[in-house]
Scaffold this active site. Structure first.
Site, PDB file in Angstrom:
ATOM      1  N   ASP A   1       3.715   5.715  -7.215  1.00 12.60           N
ATOM      2  CA  ASP A   1       3.369   5.772  -5.792  1.00 12.60           C
ATOM      3  C   ASP A   1       3.426   7.198  -5.262  1.00 12.60           C
ATOM      4  O   ASP A   1       2.533   7.658  -4.552  1.00 12.60           O
ATOM      5  CB  ASP A   1       4.333   4.908  -4.968  1.00 12.60           C
ATOM      6  CG  ASP A   1       4.312   3.455  -5.373  1.00 12.60           C
ATOM      7  OD1 ASP A   1       3.501   3.089  -6.245  1.00 12.60           O
ATOM      8  OD2 ASP A   1       5.123   2.677  -4.819  1.00 12.60           O
TER       9      ASP A   1
ATOM     10  N   LEU B   1       0.834  -1.203   0.000  1.00  9.63           N
ATOM     11  CA  LEU B   1       0.000   0.000   0.000  1.00  9.63           C
ATOM     12  C   LEU B   1       0.869   1.253   0.000  1.00  9.63           C
ATOM     13  O   LEU B   1       0.391   2.347   0.217  1.00  9.63           O
ATOM     14  CB  LEU B   1      -0.957  -0.016   1.199  1.00  9.63           C
ATOM     15  CG  LEU B   1      -1.924  -1.205   1.227  1.00  9.63           C
ATOM     16  CD1 LEU B   1      -2.829  -1.141   2.458  1.00  9.63           C
ATOM     17  CD2 LEU B   1      -2.779  -1.268  -0.039  1.00  9.63           C
TER      18      LEU B   1
HETATM   19  P1  ADP Z   1       5.587  -0.449   0.865  1.00  9.22           P
HETATM   20  O1  ADP Z   1       5.936   0.885   0.308  1.00  9.22           O
HETATM   21  O2  ADP Z   1       4.813  -1.277  -0.102  1.00  9.22           O
HETATM   22  O3  ADP Z   1       4.904  -0.383   2.187  1.00  9.22           O
HETATM   23  P2  ADP Z   1       8.433  -0.665   0.925  1.00  9.22           P
HETATM   24  O4  ADP Z   1       9.343  -1.811   1.158  1.00  9.22           O
HETATM   25  O5  ADP Z   1       8.565   0.116  -0.317  1.00  9.22           O
HETATM   26  O6  ADP Z   1       6.953  -1.232   1.102  1.00  9.22           O
HETATM   27  O7  ADP Z   1       8.583   0.370   2.099  1.00  9.22           O
HETATM   28  C1  ADP Z   1       8.562  -0.045   3.442  1.00  9.22           C
HETATM   29  C2  ADP Z   1       9.649   0.707   4.198  1.00  9.22           C
HETATM   30  O8  ADP Z   1       9.291   2.093   4.316  1.00  9.22           O
HETATM   31  C3  ADP Z   1       9.828   0.254   5.621  1.00  9.22           C
HETATM   32  O9  ADP Z   1      10.685  -0.874   5.702  1.00  9.22           O
HETATM   33  C4  ADP Z   1      10.443   1.481   6.273  1.00  9.22           C
HETATM   34  O10 ADP Z   1      11.838   1.548   5.997  1.00  9.22           O
HETATM   35  C5  ADP Z   1       9.770   2.619   5.540  1.00  9.22           C
HETATM   36  N1  ADP Z   1       8.619   3.100   6.311  1.00  9.22           N
HETATM   37  C6  ADP Z   1       7.338   3.109   5.952  1.00  9.22           C
HETATM   38  N2  ADP Z   1       6.548   3.647   6.913  1.00  9.22           N
HETATM   39  C7  ADP Z   1       7.382   3.988   7.925  1.00  9.22           C
HETATM   40  C8  ADP Z   1       7.205   4.577   9.210  1.00  9.22           C
HETATM   41  N3  ADP Z   1       5.997   4.936   9.679  1.00  9.22           N
HETATM   42  N4  ADP Z   1       8.304   4.780   9.973  1.00  9.22           N
HETATM   43  C9  ADP Z   1       9.516   4.425   9.546  1.00  9.22           C
HETATM   44  N5  ADP Z   1       9.732   3.861   8.351  1.00  9.22           N
HETATM   45  C10 ADP Z   1       8.705   3.647   7.546  1.00  9.22           C
HETATM   46 MG    MG Z   2       7.171   1.255  -1.371  1.00  8.44          MG
END
Ligand code: ADP
Ligand code: MG
Length: 353
Positions: A155, A108
């Site tokens: 995105d 998401l």
């Molecule tokens: P998606 O975008 O589909 O959720 P991604 O692997 O691209 O998956 O991104 C996930 C990463 O984004 C997490 O591992 C973290 O590093 C970062 N992230 C997302 N939300 C947060 C948050 N609230 N606090 C810290 N890092 C975050």
């Molecule tokens: Mg992502």
């Protein structure tokens, strides 16, 4: 300086996977899960961010190498700071408190929500005004600086430019955005398969390189310009060409309020991602099947594939029931733990006043 708050939503992509980096079309919507950054100005030239009980601290002028920032999520902070510095942001520091209701790693787009919310706070503190598409471009660049993955701009652009009650038809070549209002009575459900995305980075880069090579062989700038005839013998390229057509057809079906037609396009997209582009898994296939069996108009894997989530459309008065029935059937069948998100289309990022 007074506290300022900024929000940026996650997204679900209704149609068009592996089309963005081929300069094609996508049809995402911003969803009612968001990242919120509460920021105050700092006078020591540092960007100091807190999330999940951890702290990341980077130079406000972008001097710190993003990919080396710790903890891991601090890489995105470093990336955004550097991408905005390159666009002329004054090196003003902030204290940022970050909270997000976008589940990380569920497809998401928690990462884009995170980048965009942080970018808005940094632009505000550094008195930098950027067009919406430029904020998205900066955040796309930030993601690449942070992770090394050359992902598309979908995105970040939908997180910036989303519209309540609508999906966005994005032309990834021109970045033109058209609203596609969702018909009354339709619901969008995302279901995470309970499987982390594996192979994602390597397989993504490999698919992307194969698409670029196919375009080169055809003497085209990108597969966006290929005809079905030109790619009929190449399953990877064929997926891209047929998927682009499905994006445009889905947008038309939704505008016409033809949910059955849109659903059939979802099913066709999943088959193409599974058979031609080969990025599905047995779990994603099972989840799509169970959603359709439970009564969804159609379902498809969404995102890069190799785990992650599927998206379905269904009648809104049946969304809860369809999500629950499909999730239970899938859990029993595949011994995995799915999560259902009924999604509402919301406006893109901005200040919270
Ligand atoms: P998606 O975008 O589909 O959720 P991604 O692997 O691209 O998956 O991104 C996930 C990463 O984004 C997490 O591992 C973290 O590093 C970062 N992230 C997302 N939300 C947060 C948050 N609230 N606090 C810290 N890092 C975050
Ligand atoms: Mg992502």
């Amino acid at each position: 300086m007074a506290l300022r708050r900024f929000r940026a939503p996650g997204r679900v992509n209704l149609m068009g996977d592996h089309t963005d980096y081929n300069e094609g079309f996508v049809l995402p919507m911003a969803i009612d899960r968001e990242c919120v950054v509460t920021a105050t100005r700092r006078d020591d030239g540092r960007v100091h961010a807190r999330s999940r009980g951890e702290t990341a601290d980077v130079d406000a002028a972008g001097a710190d190498e993003p990919s080396a920032v710790v903890p891991e999520w601090g890489r995105y902070i470093g990336g955004v700071v550097r991408a905005l510095a390159a666009r002329g942001r004054a090196p003003v520091g902030i204290d940022a408190e970050i909270e997000s209701s976008v589940p990380a790693g569920s497809g998401l787009s928690s990462s884009a929500a995170f980048e965009v919310a942080v970018a808005l706070a940094l632009c505000d503190a550094g008195a930098l005004t950027l067009e919406a598409t430029e904020v998205a471009r900066a955040c796309q660049e930030a993601e690449r600086l942070a992770t090394g993955v050359p992902s598309g701009i979908m995105d970040q652009l939908v997180s910036v430019a989303g519209v309540a009650g609508a999906a966005l038809l994005i032309d990834c070549r021109t970045l033109d955005v058209e609203r596609v209002p969702l018909p009354d009575g339709i619901a969008v459900i995302a279901v995470h398969s309970g499987m982390p995305r594996t192979l994602e980075t390597s397989a993504y880069a490999e698919r992307r390189a194969a698409c670029e090579a196919a375009a080169r062989r055809l003497g085209l700038r990108a597969l966006r310009d290929a005809t079905l005839d030109q790619v009929s013998g190449d399953p990877l390229a064929r997926h891209v060409v047929t998927e682009d057509a499905r994006v445009l057809e889905t947008a038309a079906a939704l505008r016409d309020g033809d949910c059955e037609r849109a659903g059939a396009l979802f099913s066709a997209s999943h088959a193409s991602l599974r058979d031609d582009f080969r990025v599905s898994t047995p779990e994603l296939d099972a989840l799509v099947e169970e959603l359709e069996r439970a009564g969804a108009y159609g379902a498809r894997l969404t995102g890069a594939g190799f785990g992650g989530a599927v998206v379905a459309i269904c009648a809104s008065d049946r969304a809860g029931e369809i999500g629950a029935t499909a999730a239970a059937a899938y859990a029993g069948r595949m011994r995995r733990d799915p999560t259902v998100f009924v999604c509402i289309a919301v406006d893109g990022a901005g200040a919270i006043v």
